[in-house]
Design a protein around this motif. Structure first.
Motif, PDB file in Angstrom:
ATOM      1  N   UNK A  75       0.768  -1.344  -0.057  1.00  0.00           N
ATOM      2  CA  UNK A  75      -0.088  -0.212   0.000  1.00  0.00           C
ATOM      3  C   UNK A  75       0.893   1.333   0.053  1.00  0.00           C
ATOM      4  N   UNK A  76       1.897   1.331   0.787  1.00  0.00           N
ATOM      5  CA  UNK A  76       2.854   2.212   0.756  1.00  0.00           C
ATOM      6  C   UNK A  76       3.400   2.782  -0.579  1.00  0.00           C
ATOM      7  N   UNK A  77       3.502   1.759  -1.507  1.00  0.00           N
ATOM      8  CA  UNK A  77       4.030   2.087  -2.667  1.00  0.00           C
ATOM      9  C   UNK A  77       3.087   2.913  -3.778  1.00  0.00           C
ATOM     10  N   UNK A  78       1.744   3.027  -3.172  1.00  0.00           N
ATOM     11  CA  UNK A  78       0.873   3.628  -3.957  1.00  0.00           C
ATOM     12  C   UNK A  78       0.940   5.148  -3.663  1.00  0.00           C
ATOM     13  N   UNK A  79       0.308   6.011  -4.826  1.00  0.00           N
ATOM     14  CA  UNK A  79       0.408   7.076  -4.861  1.00  0.00           C
ATOM     15  C   UNK A  79      -0.637   7.882  -3.821  1.00  0.00           C
ATOM     16  N   UNK A  80      -0.056   8.876  -2.937  1.00  0.00           N
ATOM     17  CA  UNK A  80      -0.937   9.811  -1.968  1.00  0.00           C
ATOM     18  C   UNK A  80      -1.420   8.585  -0.912  1.00  0.00           C
ATOM     19  N   UNK A  81      -0.933   7.554  -0.735  1.00  0.00           N
ATOM     20  CA  UNK A  81      -1.594   6.474   0.434  1.00  0.00           C
ATOM     21  C   UNK A  81      -0.482   6.460   1.641  1.00  0.00           C
ATOM     22  N   UNK A  82      -0.905   6.373   2.721  1.00  0.00           N
ATOM     23  CA  UNK A  82      -0.184   5.797   3.829  1.00  0.00           C
ATOM     24  C   UNK A  82      -0.811   4.772   4.602  1.00  0.00           C
ATOM     25  N   UNK A  83      -0.341   3.823   5.213  1.00  0.00           N
ATOM     26  CA  UNK A  83      -0.727   2.670   5.721  1.00  0.00           C
ATOM     27  C   UNK A  83      -0.710   2.444   7.370  1.00  0.00           C
ATOM     28  N   UNK A  84      -1.605   2.206   8.186  1.00  0.00           N
ATOM     29  CA  UNK A  84      -1.065   1.758   9.454  1.00  0.00           C
ATOM     30  C   UNK A  84      -1.820   0.346   9.878  1.00  0.00           C
ATOM     31  N   UNK A  85      -1.316  -0.284  10.624  1.00  0.00           N
ATOM     32  CA  UNK A  85      -1.800  -1.645  10.809  1.00  0.00           C
ATOM     33  C   UNK A  85      -2.000  -1.578  12.478  1.00  0.00           C
ATOM     34  N   UNK A  86      -3.294  -1.690  12.739  1.00  0.00           N
ATOM     35  CA  UNK A  86      -3.745  -1.478  14.296  1.00  0.00           C
ATOM     36  C   UNK A  86      -4.643  -2.707  15.041  1.00  0.00           C
ATOM     37  N   UNK A  87      -4.271  -2.775  16.221  1.00  0.00           N
ATOM     38  CA  UNK A  87      -5.163  -3.586  17.016  1.00  0.00           C
ATOM     39  C   UNK A  87      -6.021  -2.812  17.818  1.00  0.00           C
ATOM     40  N   UNK A  88      -7.237  -2.809  17.385  1.00  0.00           N
ATOM     41  CA  UNK A  88      -8.007  -1.407  18.059  1.00  0.00           C
ATOM     42  C   UNK A  88      -8.719  -2.066  19.618  1.00  0.00           C
ATOM     43  N   UNK A  89      -8.513  -3.163  19.845  1.00  0.00           N
ATOM     44  CA  UNK A  89      -9.102  -3.712  20.968  1.00  0.00           C
ATOM     45  C   UNK A  89      -8.263  -3.678  22.298  1.00  0.00           C
ATOM     46  N   UNK A  90      -6.672  -4.072  21.744  1.00  0.00           N
ATOM     47  CA  UNK A  90      -5.826  -3.994  23.128  1.00  0.00           C
ATOM     48  C   UNK A  90      -5.064  -2.817  23.035  1.00  0.00           C
ATOM     49  N   UNK A  91      -5.336  -2.064  22.088  1.00  0.00           N
ATOM     50  CA  UNK A  91      -4.100  -0.682  22.030  1.00  0.00           C
ATOM     51  C   UNK A  91      -4.917   0.337  21.799  1.00  0.00           C
ATOM     52  N   UNK A  92      -4.558   1.747  22.193  1.00  0.00           N
ATOM     53  CA  UNK A  92      -4.751   2.812  21.692  1.00  0.00           C
ATOM     54  C   UNK A  92      -3.996   3.477  20.762  1.00  0.00           C
ATOM     55  N   UNK A  93      -4.282   3.600  19.649  1.00  0.00           N
ATOM     56  CA  UNK A  93      -3.501   4.139  18.515  1.00  0.00           C
ATOM     57  C   UNK A  93      -4.009   5.562  18.192  1.00  0.00           C
ATOM     58  N   UNK A  94      -4.728   6.126  18.844  1.00  0.00           N
ATOM     59  CA  UNK A  94      -5.345   7.260  18.649  1.00  0.00           C
ATOM     60  C   UNK A  94      -4.319   8.400  18.324  1.00  0.00           C
ATOM     61  N   UNK A  95      -3.574   8.646  18.975  1.00  0.00           N
ATOM     62  CA  UNK A  95      -2.492   9.724  18.856  1.00  0.00           C
ATOM     63  C   UNK A  95      -1.601   9.350  17.497  1.00  0.00           C
ATOM     64  N   UNK A  96      -1.146   8.199  17.090  1.00  0.00           N
ATOM     65  CA  UNK A  96      -0.690   7.974  15.953  1.00  0.00           C
ATOM     66  C   UNK A  96      -1.665   8.205  14.534  1.00  0.00           C
ATOM     67  N   UNK A  97      -2.891   8.070  14.646  1.00  0.00           N
ATOM     68  CA  UNK A  97      -3.624   8.299  13.767  1.00  0.00           C
ATOM     69  C   UNK A  97      -3.957   9.777  13.403  1.00  0.00           C
ATOM     70  N   UNK A  98      -3.940  10.403  14.513  1.00  0.00           N
ATOM     71  CA  UNK A  98      -4.398  11.897  14.391  1.00  0.00           C
ATOM     72  C   UNK A  98      -2.889  12.547  13.774  1.00  0.00           C
ATOM     73  N   UNK A  99      -1.914  12.148  14.392  1.00  0.00           N
ATOM     74  CA  UNK A  99      -0.787  12.725  13.878  1.00  0.00           C
ATOM     75  C   UNK A  99      -0.550  12.442  12.287  1.00  0.00           C
ATOM     76  N   UNK A 100      -0.840  11.099  11.987  1.00  0.00           N
ATOM     77  CA  UNK A 100      -0.858  11.160  10.408  1.00  0.00           C
ATOM     78  C   UNK A 100      -1.723  11.955   9.479  1.00  0.00           C
ATOM     79  N   UNK A 101      -2.996  12.032  10.103  1.00  0.00           N
ATOM     80  CA  UNK A 101      -4.156  12.982   9.488  1.00  0.00           C
ATOM     81  C   UNK A 101      -3.619  14.391   9.409  1.00  0.00           C
ATOM     82  N   UNK A 102      -2.903  14.833  10.263  1.00  0.00           N
ATOM     83  CA  UNK A 102      -2.392  16.003  10.419  1.00  0.00           C
ATOM     84  C   UNK A 102      -1.180  16.143   9.231  1.00  0.00           C
ATOM     85  N   UNK A 103      -0.624  15.271   9.233  1.00  0.00           N
ATOM     86  CA  UNK A 103       0.650  15.251   8.232  1.00  0.00           C
ATOM     87  C   UNK A 103       0.235  15.201   6.841  1.00  0.00           C
ATOM     88  N   UNK A 104      -0.707  14.476   6.694  1.00  0.00           N
ATOM     89  CA  UNK A 104      -1.342  14.281   5.033  1.00  0.00           C
ATOM     90  C   UNK A 104      -2.074  15.435   4.566  1.00  0.00           C
TER      91      UNK A 104
END
Ligand code: GTP
Ligand code: MG
Length: 313
Positions: A75-104
């Motif tokens: 996916x990262x080799x595609x245009x205009x695309x970033x990817x994240x792999x997440x476990x939403x049940x056992x971790x809290x990746x909210x900071x990671x996602x928000x940082x990426x939204x603001x970066x893109x």
């Protein structure tokens, strides 16, 4: 068996998504890490080509970690695309996602960034939204089509989320993809047969994850066929009918549900390489079908011409 599930609310949701798109700054496409290709809706792909995109692979805890890495690179080799792999049940990746939204999509003064959260049913869109909001806002549930309408959620950090209902598409070209969608729970159980899905899943597990089966069902030796495996499951889980016969429907339901819940161990049902091969096959079948359809139309037209000529005689 061709599995299709495209109820009316999905058609409506697709239309509403198209209407909302002009205001959307960024698309968060939620995919199931176990089936990153099969859970990727071609309608969403075409609709969102010009928007920056984050592909979020949820259910990381249920997927094969090596294969998830391969998909992220793909996916990262595609245009205009970033990817994240997440476990939403056992971790809290909210900071990671928000940082990426603001970066893109860097925040604009006096205007919220509108991020559309989209994907097929039951992949974890609402769970992701609750995680980002830090509280329960969107209903979630372990069955497809929980969310039925769009909902805007202001994160009060310059980002507005748009939760959307899970949508599939009217015709799934790759039959393996429909089985994978049914196996992971994206297609409503009433639109499929547990036995069919269990046979597909059993064949796959025997080939790709034999150790998982050995461990889960305490097997010293693997059965040779899907039916033998399902009979073992039935016997172990007490799915018996009169005459000590195995209730295959109940055994199938238990097998599929255990697999969906990750009780058999982490598994991925497709790799980028397997998908490349399958898509070549799908294109060949499509071309063959187009030739057959054309032939049928020609034959129909010839029959009509003949009938007309006979009437004139
Ligand atoms: N194991 C695991 N389960 C997850 C994860 N993310 C979501 N789920 C579960 O997946 C199920 C579906 O989650 P939802 O958030 O309701 O999915 P959705 O995409 O909003 O579904 P629809 O509204 O029906 O389209 C729920 O039972 C969640 O608890 C994850 O990372 N790991
Ligand atoms: Mg939802």
């Amino acid at each position: 068996m061709a599995i299709q599930w495209y109820p009316g609310h999905m058609h409506k949701a697709s239309k509403e998504m198209t209407e909302a798109l002009p205001q959307v700054n960024l698309v968060v496409e939620v995919l199931d890490a176990r089936i990153p290709f099969s859970s990727s809706n071609p309608f969403i792909q075409t609709l969102c080509t010009h928007k920056p995109r984050i592909k979020v692979l949820t259910k990381l805890d249920l997927a094969d970690p090596i294969i998830t890495k391969q998909w992220q690179e793909y996916f990262e080799s595609q245009n205009n695309t970033k990817s994240l792999a997440l476990d939403l049940i056992n971790t809290d990746p909210s900071g990671q996602i928000i940082d990426l939204i603001n970066k893109l999509y860097p925040q604009q003064p006096e205007r919220n960034t509108l991020a559309m959260v989209t994907g097929i049913p039951n992949v974890g869109k609402s769970t992701l939204i609750n995680c980002l909001a830090g509280k329960h806002i969107a209903n979630t549930g372990d069955e497809p089509a929980i969310t039925k309408g769009q909902q805007r959620i202001n994160l009060r950090n310059g980002i507005m989320l748009l939760d959307t209902p899970g949508i599939l598409w009217p015709k799934i070209d790759n039959p393996n993809s429909s089985y994978r969608l049914a196996t992971t729970g994206a297609i409503k159980n009433t639109a499929t047969s547990y036995e069919d899905v269990a046979f597909f899943a059993a064949e796959f597990c025997l080939k790709e994850y034999p150790q998982h089966l050995k461990q889960r069902f305490s097997l010293s030796q693997l059965p040779e066929t899907e039916i033998e495996l399902l009979e073992i499951v039935g016997r172990q889980r007490g799915c018996l009918r009169g005459g000590n016969r195995i209730d295959l429907e109940r055994a199938s339901t238990i097998f599929v549900n255990e697999l969906r819940d990750g009780k058999l161990g982490p598994m991925s049902f497709e790799t980028p390489e397997v998908i490349d091969q399958e898509m070549i096959q799908v294109e060949i079948l499509k071309k063959e079908k187009a030739v057959l359809d054309e032939l049928r139309l020609e034959q129909k037209a010839a029959r009509k011409r003949k009938a007309k000529a006979n009437r004139k005689k």
